[in-house]
Design an enzyme around this catalytic site. Structure first.
Site, PDB file in Angstrom:
ATOM      1  N   TYR A 155       0.843  -1.206   0.000  1.00 23.38           N
ATOM      2  CA  TYR A 155       0.000   0.000   0.000  1.00 23.38           C
ATOM      3  C   TYR A 155       0.878   1.256   0.000  1.00 23.38           C
ATOM      4  O   TYR A 155       0.655   2.188  -0.790  1.00 23.38           O
ATOM      5  CB  TYR A 155      -0.904  -0.043   1.233  1.00 23.38           C
ATOM      6  CG  TYR A 155      -1.878   1.108   1.351  1.00 23.38           C
ATOM      7  CD1 TYR A 155      -3.000   1.175   0.526  1.00 23.38           C
ATOM      8  CD2 TYR A 155      -1.691   2.120   2.289  1.00 23.38           C
ATOM      9  CE1 TYR A 155      -3.906   2.223   0.645  1.00 23.38           C
ATOM     10  CE2 TYR A 155      -2.594   3.161   2.410  1.00 23.38           C
ATOM     11  CZ  TYR A 155      -3.696   3.208   1.586  1.00 23.38           C
ATOM     12  OH  TYR A 155      -4.594   4.250   1.698  1.00 23.38           O
ATOM     13  N   LYS A 159       1.051   4.228  -2.841  1.00 21.41           N
ATOM     14  CA  LYS A 159       0.677   5.626  -2.570  1.00 21.41           C
ATOM     15  C   LYS A 159       1.867   6.569  -2.757  1.00 21.41           C
ATOM     16  O   LYS A 159       1.699   7.720  -3.175  1.00 21.41           O
ATOM     17  CB  LYS A 159       0.091   5.748  -1.160  1.00 21.41           C
ATOM     18  CG  LYS A 159      -1.262   5.036  -0.991  1.00 21.41           C
ATOM     19  CD  LYS A 159      -2.327   5.590  -1.919  1.00 21.41           C
ATOM     20  CE  LYS A 159      -3.711   5.010  -1.637  1.00 21.41           C
ATOM     21  NZ  LYS A 159      -4.761   5.557  -2.515  1.00 21.41           N
TER      22      LYS A 159
HETATM   23  N1  NAD Z   1      -9.866   5.520   5.046  1.00 25.58           N
HETATM   24  C1  NAD Z   1      -8.652   5.991   5.281  1.00 25.58           C
HETATM   25  O1  NAD Z   1      -8.202   6.087   6.439  1.00 25.58           O
HETATM   26  C2  NAD Z   1      -7.792   6.446   4.135  1.00 25.58           C
HETATM   27  C3  NAD Z   1      -6.611   7.148   4.417  1.00 25.58           C
HETATM   28  C4  NAD Z   1      -5.796   7.578   3.377  1.00 25.58           C
HETATM   29  C5  NAD Z   1      -6.152   7.303   2.060  1.00 25.58           C
HETATM   30  N2  NAD Z   1      -7.292   6.612   1.807  1.00 25.58           N
HETATM   31  C6  NAD Z   1      -7.606   6.344   0.393  1.00 25.58           C
HETATM   32  O2  NAD Z   1      -8.877   6.865   0.103  1.00 25.58           O
HETATM   33  C7  NAD Z   1      -9.459   6.145  -0.997  1.00 25.58           C
HETATM   34  C8  NAD Z   1     -10.872   5.742  -0.622  1.00 25.58           C
HETATM   35  O3  NAD Z   1     -10.791   4.929   0.540  1.00 25.58           O
HETATM   36  P1  NAD Z   1     -12.024   4.673   1.521  1.00 25.58           P
HETATM   37  O4  NAD Z   1     -11.461   4.603   2.890  1.00 25.58           O
HETATM   38  O5  NAD Z   1     -13.148   5.598   1.199  1.00 25.58           O
HETATM   39  O6  NAD Z   1     -12.350   3.166   1.080  1.00 25.58           O
HETATM   40  P2  NAD Z   1     -13.734   2.389   0.827  1.00 25.58           P
HETATM   41  O7  NAD Z   1     -13.380   0.951   0.798  1.00 25.58           O
HETATM   42  O8  NAD Z   1     -14.751   2.875   1.764  1.00 25.58           O
HETATM   43  O9  NAD Z   1     -14.109   2.880  -0.655  1.00 25.58           O
HETATM   44  C9  NAD Z   1     -13.309   2.503  -1.755  1.00 25.58           C
HETATM   45  C10 NAD Z   1     -14.052   2.798  -3.030  1.00 25.58           C
HETATM   46  O10 NAD Z   1     -13.208   2.423  -4.147  1.00 25.58           O
HETATM   47  C11 NAD Z   1     -13.923   1.500  -4.968  1.00 25.58           C
HETATM   48  N3  NAD Z   1     -12.976   0.569  -5.585  1.00 25.58           N
HETATM   49  C12 NAD Z   1     -12.159  -0.332  -4.960  1.00 25.58           C
HETATM   50  N4  NAD Z   1     -11.470  -1.015  -5.879  1.00 25.58           N
HETATM   51  C13 NAD Z   1     -11.839  -0.541  -7.105  1.00 25.58           C
HETATM   52  C14 NAD Z   1     -11.489  -0.858  -8.435  1.00 25.58           C
HETATM   53  N5  NAD Z   1     -10.612  -1.820  -8.711  1.00 25.58           N
HETATM   54  N6  NAD Z   1     -12.064  -0.162  -9.442  1.00 25.58           N
HETATM   55  C15 NAD Z   1     -12.977   0.805  -9.184  1.00 25.58           C
HETATM   56  N7  NAD Z   1     -13.360   1.146  -7.940  1.00 25.58           N
HETATM   57  C16 NAD Z   1     -12.798   0.477  -6.914  1.00 25.58           C
HETATM   58  C17 NAD Z   1     -14.911   0.803  -4.027  1.00 25.58           C
HETATM   59  O11 NAD Z   1     -15.990   0.216  -4.746  1.00 25.58           O
HETATM   60  C18 NAD Z   1     -15.340   1.987  -3.167  1.00 25.58           C
HETATM   61  O12 NAD Z   1     -16.301   2.766  -3.857  1.00 25.58           O
HETATM   62  C19 NAD Z   1      -8.509   4.980  -1.263  1.00 25.58           C
HETATM   63  O13 NAD Z   1      -7.683   5.295  -2.356  1.00 25.58           O
HETATM   64  C20 NAD Z   1      -7.700   4.890   0.013  1.00 25.58           C
HETATM   65  O14 NAD Z   1      -6.433   4.308  -0.194  1.00 25.58           O
HETATM   66  C21 NAD Z   1      -8.120   6.177   2.807  1.00 25.58           C
END
Ligand code: NAD
Length: 250
Positions: A155, A159
């Site tokens: 991961y 990133k």
């Molecule tokens: N939640 C956290 O603490 C956090 C922190 C930093 C970064 N992020 C990043 O934020 C983004 C969203 O994360 P989240 O926490 O909302 O996750 P989540 O799992 O709640 O949502 C992820 C979304 O991405 C979609 N998705 C996953 N794989 C996919 C694919 N192959 N093709 C198309 N869509 C796809 C899912 O259907 C969902 O809509 C991610 O890139 C994650 O790495 C999250």
């Protein structure tokens, strides 16, 4: 604020979590929305909710790690709305795994979605924006793209790649009228992060590591996406904006 009236905003991974909150924020500011997700049913439900509140919204099912599905989704968005003014390149996946145990397939899947997928979507949309002579792209990175965290080598690597992809895109696309930034959230409460269901661990983590004393909310990140996509950020490109309650200030 209604900063995105007459603007078309495409959000990947918009079917839940940060992406869904971001779609709702742009809708509240007057945008038309393209909701892209690999979960077509979830995407359709979000588009329906937005339409019921008076927003033009289109749901598209696509796996961002598959170039042919990305090509089809971008073409469908432009055919339906005639433009893509803003791309929020947010879809991503994560799970914990010790470095010594990561299987090649797991490494490839995380890099395929989080880095390769980000590239496919960004490049296809940027080609369209370059022809139009304007556009804004905001990629989803993470604090894990700036500093390491144990058990997230795949991961973190994906990133970190997004941060430098963003900066290079900003260099190449600035003179074509396209701004490119990325957002680096810390711990945000979403379905992804709720996979860590140890409440005592999370309380200690927040107390010890987050100066603002709470987990992030999806709206905390959605607001920064909206700022970076707006004219308020007209002179900002190539930046990685940290949204972490102060965690990286230590
Ligand atoms: N939640 C956290 O603490 C956090 C922190 C930093 C970064 N992020 C990043 O934020 C983004 C969203 O994360 P989240 O926490 O909302 O996750 P989540 O799992 O709640 O949502 C992820 C979304 O991405 C979609 N998705 C996953 N794989 C996919 C694919 N192959 N093709 C198309 N869509 C796809 C899912 O259907 C969902 O809509 C991610 O890139 C994650 O790495 C999250």
């Amino acid at each position: 604020m209604r900063r995105f009236v007459d603007r078309v905003v495409l959000v990947t991974g918009a079917s839940r979590g940060i992406g869904k909150a971001t779609a709702e924020r742009f809708a509240a500011e007057g945008a038309s929305l393209v909701i892209v997700s690999n979960d077509g049913a979830e995407a359709a439900a979000v588009a329906k909710e937005l339409e019921e509140r008076g927003t033009r919204a289109l749901a598209l099912a696509a796996d961002v790690s598959l170039p042919a599905e990305v090509d089809a989704a971008v073409a469908s968005a432009i055919e339906a709305f005639g433009a893509i003014d803003v791309l929020i390149n947010n879809a991503g996946i994560a799970w914990e795994e010790s470095f010594l145990d990561i299987e090649d397939g797991n490494w490839r899947r995380i890099v395929d979605v989080n880095l390769n997928g980000m590239f496919y979507v960004a490049q296809r949309v940027a080609r369209y924006m370059a022809q139009a002579g304007r556009g804004v792209i905001v990629n989803m990175a993470s604090t894990n793209g700036l500093v390491g965290e144990e058990k997230y080598a795949h991961y973190n690597a994906s990133k970190g790649g997004v941060v430098l992809l963003t900066k290079t895109m900003a260099l190449e696309l600035g003179r074509k009228g396209i701004r490119v930034n990325c957002v680096c959230p810390g711990y945000i409460q979403t379905p992804m992060s709720e996979a860590i269901d140890d409440e005592a661990f999370l309380r200690r983590y927040i107390d010890e590591k987050i100066p603002l004393g709470r987990a992030g909310k999806t709206a905390d990140v959605a607001g920064v996406f909206a700022f970076l996509a707006s004219e308020d950020a007209a002179f900002i490109t190539g930046e990685a904006i940290v949204v972490d309650g102060g965690q990286l200030a230590f």
